[in-house]
Design a protein around this motif. Structure first.
Motif: not given
Lengths: 107, 275
Positions: A34, A49, A79, A86-90
């Motif tokens: 990113h 990220h 966060m 910046h981003a947390l995909q879970l």
């Protein structure tokens, strides 16, 4: 004492482990994917990220949103701050769900 | 995109309505400044209007009038309560909606806008002259020429107080049955997750409204609190937060018909994508 060059990832790992006692935990740093995005042009951090897979019984009986909120709550400060996460995909599953997904994949 | 025109006198009204082609769907809203629900209704209408392109001939005309200032007009439409919405075409009243139910208002407008053919279902010719539209997303964007569903919600100079912002957000999340709060716009997403969410909605032919949170910092920060959710994109369905990309993907994996109720059948072939 050697300092880690992945401080954010360490924090992620430590807090998730302590709070959720996961049977399975995977943390992937996707920041480099990113870094070209406009939003990231002023960022100096290499840990912005993350993609995290957590299997924990603590998620049992909770809907997806509640599970994600549980994890977000652990990193509220990180966060919210500039240069933090910046981003947390879970992906949040219980052991039973992980088993089910595995057998689906194999079938 | 269309805007809500405030008309102040009967004379102005007659001039305006006479100037419109008979095919135009006229969306006429009556309000009274002392009635609080009217402010909300204005917001809803402004939001909706901005998702309808200004076409030639004009497909929709959006007018707001103070019921007490234009008594003759209010009488002619039998306005006895506010907010009150009248939909006409070719001088025929198609439908009226009394009260502040945003869902009813939107449903009525969409129903009649569809039949005029020149509306917001995304496959109008107007959608494709913007040129800069990313090829792989141009075939199904929710609005033509890429206006945001509620772009005028930038607070500008005015520092909104928390309560007003909260009210604005409460209305905004219901601006469309499926509302996507994203970074950028469907044809120019500014973030990979927003882009993926748009693609997912498009693949499932979902009709949705969007709001570019990069264009409004008050909404961006306010919505995080309002939703109790720290990231974008955020997808709302029927005024309730579903979640971000991960959750939307999972919901779809668990139930492929998750968006069925909100999708439109693919009408025209993807001629736009080929250009």
């Amino acid at each position: 004492m050697a300092t880690s060059n992945t401080p954010m990832e360490d924090i992620l790992r430590e807090r998730i482990t302590t709070t959720l006692s996961p049977s399975h935990l995977e943390i992937h740093n996707d920041s480099s994917k990113h870094s070209h995005h406009k939003a990231m042009e002023d960022s100096t951090s290499k840990e912005t990220h993350f993609r995290v897979m957590i299997t924990s019984e603590a998620f049992g009986g909770k809907g997806m949103m509640a599970r994600h909120k549980m994890v977000y709550a652990l990193f509220k400060e990180e966060m919210a701050r500039e240069g933090g996460i910046h981003a947390l995909q879970l992906r949040t599953r219980t052991e039973a769900e992980e088993e089910k997904d595995k057998s689906k994949e194999e079938s | 995109m269309s805007t809500l025109l405030e008309i102040k006198s009967e004379e102005e009204w007659h001039k305006h309505t006479a100037s419109l082609p008979s095919s135009t769907l006229q969306i006429i809203s009556f309000h009274a400044p002392w009635a609080a629900p009217c402010t909300q209704m204005r917001t809803v209408l402004e939001t909706l209007a901005s998702s309808y392109p200004v076409t030639e001939p004009l497909s929709t005309s959006w007018v707001s009038m103070n019921a007490e200032e234009v008594m003759d007009v209010s009488d002619s439409f039998d306005v006895t309560a506010v907010p009150y919405l009248v939909l006409t075409r070719n001088n025929q009243v198609l439908e009226t909606v009394s009260g502040s139910d945003a869902t009813k208002v939107r449903a009525a407008i969409e129903k009649h806008a569809k039949s005029s053919g020149g509306s917001s279902n995304g496959s109008t010719a107007a959608a494709n002259n913007s040129g800069s539209v990313a090829k792989n997303l141009s075939s199904y964007t929710p609005t033509a020429a890429d206006p945001a569903t509620a772009p005028q919600y930038s607070s500008g100079e005015v520092k909104e107080d928390k309560e007003a912002l909260h009210e604005r957000l409460a209305t905004l999340v219901k601006a469309a049955p499926v509302m996507l709060f994203m970074k950028g716009t469907p044809s120019a997403p500014q973030c990979g997750f927003s882009r993926q969410t748009v693609a997912l909605l498009r693949e499932n032919s979902v009709k949705y409204g969007f709001f570019n949170i990069l264009a409004d910092d008050d909404v961006r920060q306010g919505l995080k609190e309002f939703s109790d959710w720290p990231t974008f994109p955020q997808l709302y369905v029927d005024g309730e937060l579903v979640g971000g990309l991960d959750i939307v993907k999972e919901e779809m994996a668990n139930d492929p018909d998750f968006f069925k109720a909100y999708s439109v059948p693919k009408s025209t072939p993807d001629s736009a994508a080929a250009s």
